[in-house]
Design a protein around this motif. Structure first.
Motif, PDB file in Angstrom:
ATOM      1  N   ALA A   6      18.126  -1.615  14.537  1.00  0.00           N
ATOM      2  CA  ALA A   6      17.955  -0.223  14.968  1.00  0.00           C
ATOM      3  C   ALA A   6      16.887   0.465  14.135  1.00  0.00           C
ATOM      4  CB  ALA A   6      19.280   0.520  14.845  1.00  0.00           C
ATOM      5  N   ILE A   7      16.860   0.162  12.845  1.00  0.00           N
ATOM      6  CA  ILE A   7      15.851   0.759  11.969  1.00  0.00           C
ATOM      7  C   ILE A   7      14.462   0.341  12.421  1.00  0.00           C
ATOM      8  CG2 ILE A   7      14.910   0.757   9.627  1.00  0.00           C
ATOM      9  CD1 ILE A   7      17.783   0.520   8.592  1.00  0.00           C
ATOM     10  N   ALA A   8      14.285  -0.925  12.751  1.00  0.00           N
ATOM     11  CA  ALA A   8      12.975  -1.418  13.190  1.00  0.00           C
ATOM     12  C   ALA A   8      12.497  -0.667  14.424  1.00  0.00           C
ATOM     13  CB  ALA A   8      13.046  -2.917  13.467  1.00  0.00           C
ATOM     14  N   LYS A   9      13.426  -0.407  15.372  1.00  0.00           N
ATOM     15  CA  LYS A   9      13.044   0.309  16.588  1.00  0.00           C
ATOM     16  C   LYS A   9      12.622   1.742  16.272  1.00  0.00           C
ATOM     17  CE  LYS A   9      16.060  -2.368  19.666  1.00  0.00           C
ATOM     18  NZ  LYS A   9      17.243  -2.311  20.575  1.00  0.00           N
ATOM     19  N   VAL A  10      13.314   2.372  15.332  1.00  0.00           N
ATOM     20  CA  VAL A  10      13.011   3.762  14.999  1.00  0.00           C
ATOM     21  C   VAL A  10      11.674   3.874  14.277  1.00  0.00           C
ATOM     22  CG1 VAL A  10      13.734   5.759  13.637  1.00  0.00           C
ATOM     23  CG2 VAL A  10      15.425   4.456  14.935  1.00  0.00           C
ATOM     24  N   VAL A  11      11.484   3.051  13.245  1.00  0.00           N
ATOM     25  CA  VAL A  11      10.267   3.195  12.439  1.00  0.00           C
ATOM     26  C   VAL A  11       9.035   2.697  13.178  1.00  0.00           C
ATOM     27  CG1 VAL A  11      11.518   3.085  10.262  1.00  0.00           C
ATOM     28  CG2 VAL A  11      10.645   0.975  11.277  1.00  0.00           C
ATOM     29  N   ASP A  12       9.233   1.858  14.207  1.00  0.00           N
ATOM     30  CA  ASP A  12       8.093   1.357  14.986  1.00  0.00           C
ATOM     31  C   ASP A  12       7.837   2.176  16.241  1.00  0.00           C
ATOM     32  OD1 ASP A  12       7.441  -0.729  13.274  1.00  0.00           O
ATOM     33  OD2 ASP A  12       8.881  -2.106  14.212  1.00  0.00           O
ATOM     34  N   ASP A  13       8.617   3.255  16.427  1.00  0.00           N
ATOM     35  CA  ASP A  13       8.460   4.088  17.621  1.00  0.00           C
ATOM     36  C   ASP A  13       7.094   4.768  17.587  1.00  0.00           C
ATOM     37  OD1 ASP A  13       8.574   5.870  19.712  1.00  0.00           O
ATOM     38  OD2 ASP A  13      10.569   6.631  19.227  1.00  0.00           O
ATOM     39  N   PRO A  14       6.217   4.441  18.551  1.00  0.00           N
ATOM     40  CA  PRO A  14       4.873   5.045  18.540  1.00  0.00           C
ATOM     41  C   PRO A  14       4.887   6.536  18.851  1.00  0.00           C
ATOM     42  CG  PRO A  14       5.215   3.783  20.550  1.00  0.00           C
ATOM     43  CD  PRO A  14       6.392   3.501  19.679  1.00  0.00           C
ATOM     44  N   GLY A  15       6.001   7.007  19.389  1.00  0.00           N
ATOM     45  CA  GLY A  15       6.079   8.429  19.715  1.00  0.00           C
ATOM     46  C   GLY A  15       6.448   9.308  18.539  1.00  0.00           C
TER      47      GLY A  15
ATOM     48  N   SER B 127       0.835  -1.200   0.000  1.00  0.00           N
ATOM     49  CA  SER B 127       0.000   0.000   0.000  1.00  0.00           C
ATOM     50  C   SER B 127       0.871   1.251   0.000  1.00  0.00           C
ATOM     51  CB  SER B 127      -0.899   0.008   1.238  1.00  0.00           C
ATOM     52  OG  SER B 127      -0.088   0.132   2.417  1.00  0.00           O
ATOM     53  N   ASP B 128       0.228   2.419  -0.126  1.00  0.00           N
ATOM     54  CA  ASP B 128       0.972   3.677  -0.036  1.00  0.00           C
ATOM     55  C   ASP B 128       1.645   3.824   1.327  1.00  0.00           C
ATOM     56  OD1 ASP B 128       0.365   4.543  -2.608  1.00  0.00           O
ATOM     57  OD2 ASP B 128      -1.511   5.491  -1.994  1.00  0.00           O
ATOM     58  N   ALA B 129       0.971   3.368   2.375  1.00  0.00           N
ATOM     59  CA  ALA B 129       1.568   3.430   3.711  1.00  0.00           C
ATOM     60  C   ALA B 129       2.806   2.532   3.785  1.00  0.00           C
ATOM     61  CB  ALA B 129       0.545   2.998   4.762  1.00  0.00           C
ATOM     62  N   ASP B 130       2.758   1.386   3.118  1.00  0.00           N
ATOM     63  CA  ASP B 130       3.921   0.501   3.089  1.00  0.00           C
ATOM     64  C   ASP B 130       5.097   1.187   2.390  1.00  0.00           C
ATOM     65  OD1 ASP B 130       2.478  -1.529   4.330  1.00  0.00           O
ATOM     66  OD2 ASP B 130       1.813  -2.389   2.415  1.00  0.00           O
ATOM     67  N   LEU B 131       4.788   1.910   1.304  1.00  0.00           N
ATOM     68  CA  LEU B 131       5.854   2.615   0.583  1.00  0.00           C
ATOM     69  C   LEU B 131       6.456   3.718   1.439  1.00  0.00           C
ATOM     70  CD1 LEU B 131       4.469   2.893  -3.070  1.00  0.00           C
ATOM     71  CD2 LEU B 131       5.952   1.154  -2.061  1.00  0.00           C
ATOM     72  N   ASP B 132       5.616   4.404   2.237  1.00  0.00           N
ATOM     73  CA  ASP B 132       6.145   5.427   3.145  1.00  0.00           C
ATOM     74  C   ASP B 132       7.092   4.796   4.162  1.00  0.00           C
ATOM     75  OD1 ASP B 132       4.753   7.447   1.910  1.00  0.00           O
ATOM     76  OD2 ASP B 132       3.071   7.406   3.321  1.00  0.00           O
ATOM     77  N   ARG B 133       6.700   3.633   4.673  1.00  0.00           N
ATOM     78  CA  ARG B 133       7.563   2.942   5.645  1.00  0.00           C
ATOM     79  C   ARG B 133       8.865   2.504   4.982  1.00  0.00           C
ATOM     80  NH1 ARG B 133       6.966   0.033  10.540  1.00  0.00           N
ATOM     81  NH2 ARG B 133       8.388  -1.760  10.719  1.00  0.00           N
ATOM     82  N   LEU B 134       8.779   2.005   3.754  1.00  0.00           N
ATOM     83  CA  LEU B 134       9.988   1.601   3.034  1.00  0.00           C
ATOM     84  C   LEU B 134      10.906   2.786   2.818  1.00  0.00           C
ATOM     85  CD1 LEU B 134      11.702  -0.423   1.481  1.00  0.00           C
ATOM     86  CD2 LEU B 134      10.282   0.032  -0.542  1.00  0.00           C
ATOM     87  N   GLN B 135      10.334   3.928   2.523  1.00  0.00           N
ATOM     88  CA  GLN B 135      11.156   5.134   2.320  1.00  0.00           C
ATOM     89  C   GLN B 135      11.934   5.467   3.585  1.00  0.00           C
ATOM     90  OE1 GLN B 135       9.147   8.997   1.983  1.00  0.00           O
ATOM     91  NE2 GLN B 135      10.437   9.464   0.206  1.00  0.00           N
ATOM     92  N   ARG B 136      11.276   5.362   4.742  1.00  0.00           N
ATOM     93  CA  ARG B 136      11.961   5.646   6.002  1.00  0.00           C
ATOM     94  C   ARG B 136      13.051   4.605   6.270  1.00  0.00           C
ATOM     95  NH1 ARG B 136       6.620   7.074   7.573  1.00  0.00           N
ATOM     96  NH2 ARG B 136       6.228   5.057   8.578  1.00  0.00           N
ATOM     97  N   ILE B 137      12.740   3.345   5.990  1.00  0.00           N
ATOM     98  CA  ILE B 137      13.723   2.275   6.182  1.00  0.00           C
ATOM     99  C   ILE B 137      14.971   2.533   5.351  1.00  0.00           C
ATOM    100  CG2 ILE B 137      14.191  -0.172   5.707  1.00  0.00           C
ATOM    101  CD1 ILE B 137      11.227  -0.701   6.406  1.00  0.00           C
ATOM    102  N   LEU B 138      14.776   2.867   4.094  1.00  0.00           N
ATOM    103  CA  LEU B 138      15.914   3.080   3.205  1.00  0.00           C
ATOM    104  C   LEU B 138      16.710   4.316   3.608  1.00  0.00           C
ATOM    105  CD1 LEU B 138      14.328   2.192  -0.263  1.00  0.00           C
ATOM    106  CD2 LEU B 138      15.697   0.756   1.264  1.00  0.00           C
ATOM    107  N   PHE B 139      16.023   5.325   4.121  1.00  0.00           N
ATOM    108  CA  PHE B 139      16.722   6.534   4.571  1.00  0.00           C
ATOM    109  C   PHE B 139      17.681   6.182   5.718  1.00  0.00           C
ATOM    110  CE2 PHE B 139      17.013   9.904   7.737  1.00  0.00           C
ATOM    111  CZ  PHE B 139      17.596  10.911   6.987  1.00  0.00           C
ATOM    112  N   TYR B 140      17.154   5.474   6.735  1.00  0.00           N
ATOM    113  CA  TYR B 140      17.996   5.133   7.881  1.00  0.00           C
ATOM    114  C   TYR B 140      19.094   4.148   7.485  1.00  0.00           C
ATOM    115  CZ  TYR B 140      14.605   7.564  10.816  1.00  0.00           C
ATOM    116  OH  TYR B 140      13.807   8.527  11.375  1.00  0.00           O
ATOM    117  N   ARG B 141      18.792   3.265   6.544  1.00  0.00           N
ATOM    118  CA  ARG B 141      19.818   2.339   6.073  1.00  0.00           C
ATOM    119  C   ARG B 141      20.956   3.094   5.392  1.00  0.00           C
ATOM    120  NH1 ARG B 141      18.769  -2.100   1.386  1.00  0.00           N
ATOM    121  NH2 ARG B 141      19.172  -0.231   0.146  1.00  0.00           N
ATOM    122  N   GLU B 142      20.596   4.118   4.630  1.00  0.00           N
ATOM    123  CA  GLU B 142      21.608   4.924   3.939  1.00  0.00           C
ATOM    124  C   GLU B 142      22.520   5.626   4.932  1.00  0.00           C
ATOM    125  OE1 GLU B 142      23.669   6.451   0.711  1.00  0.00           O
ATOM    126  OE2 GLU B 142      22.116   4.909   0.762  1.00  0.00           O
ATOM    127  N   LEU B 143      21.986   5.964   6.094  1.00  0.00           N
ATOM    128  CA  LEU B 143      22.791   6.630   7.127  1.00  0.00           C
ATOM    129  C   LEU B 143      23.630   5.636   7.936  1.00  0.00           C
ATOM    130  CD1 LEU B 143      20.376   9.370   8.510  1.00  0.00           C
ATOM    131  CD2 LEU B 143      22.332   9.669   6.993  1.00  0.00           C
TER     132      LEU B 143
END
Length: 252
Positions: free
Chosen positions: A64-73, A42-58
């Protein structure tokens, strides 16, 4: 709207195999399935993938990426703000790395004006200490004097410069060995000649700068060694040159 795994791979630049792996470890599981049972993003899945790839690039690890993107805060806006902060930090780090590489390049340009064989022909056994060129760029690379001095000399120019240095040192040692004081006319004249030689090399060397250079002949033996080779040095020679430079500056 659902996107098949092949389409997501093409859009994101990652492989289908990578997307399958992300699904298997729970990092990015597609929100739907096609009637045939294939993954559908879905579009929401693509947004999550974008965040994953951003943190991976860094350089973040997948855990660590899983903890960041799943942070409810962190909502979408907070993620963007976090990414902006991390990008600015990364830009600063890359800028510092680029500046460091540039300094090394400049040092190599200066140190590489002559081949090792030509250096031996011009300077004999004398060699600058390992890493000295990089240290010089680090200390003085931002000054206009360094930018002028950093223009590599030809072999003929180095030969001429070495002849001038040797002649100056010969006359300096004659004055020193005669017992003439550092604040005497002969020593001061040699100090002024030295200042003018530096000015020709650096583009500018006023009396204040000349005092600073002469001070290093006392505190940094390597600097004295560039001017007067070790076999020609006398006890207290650095202090003698410094005192002559100071006397000449006072005279002017």
């Amino acid at each position: 709207m659902g996107y098949p795994v092949g389409k997501v791979a093409a859009l994101s630049g990652v492989t289908v195999r990578t997307l399958h792996h992300y699904d298997e470890i729970g990092l990015l599981s597609p929100g739907g399935r096609t009637p045939a049972g294939y993954r559908s993003y879905s579009d929401a899945d693509l947004d999550r993938l974008q965040r994953i790839l951003f943190y991976r690039e860094l350089g973040f690890g997948l855990e660590a990426i899983a903890k960041v993107v799943d942070d409810p805060g962190l909502d979408a806006l907070e993620h963007l703000r976090r990414q902006r902060t991390l990008l600015r930090e990364r830009i600063g780090e890359l800028t510092r790395m680029a500046e460091s590489v540039e300094r090394v390049i400049e040092a190599k340009k200066v140190g590489g004006a002559l081949t090792p064989e030509e250096k031996f022909e011009v300077f004999g056994e004398f060699r600058e200490p390992e890493g000295y060129a990089e240290e010089v760029v680090r200390r003085w690379g931002e000054t206009p004097q360094w930018r002028t001095a950093a223009v590599p000399l030809s072999k003929a120019e180095w030969i001429e410069a070495e002849k001038v240095r040797q002649d100056w040192v010969r006359r300096l040692l004659a004055v020193v060995d005669s017992g003439a004081p550092a604040d005497g006319a002969a020593a001061m004249d040699l100090a002024e000649e030295h200042r003018l030689l530096l000015a020709a090399f650096m583009g500018d060397c006023d009396h204040a700068m000349h005092r600073e250079v002469a001070g290093m002949y006392v505190t940094e033996p390597v600097q004295l060694g560039f001017l007067v080779r070790e076999p020609d040095q006398r006890p207290g020679l650095g202090e003698y040159i410094r005192d002559a430079v100071h006397a000449n500056a006072d005279r002017s």
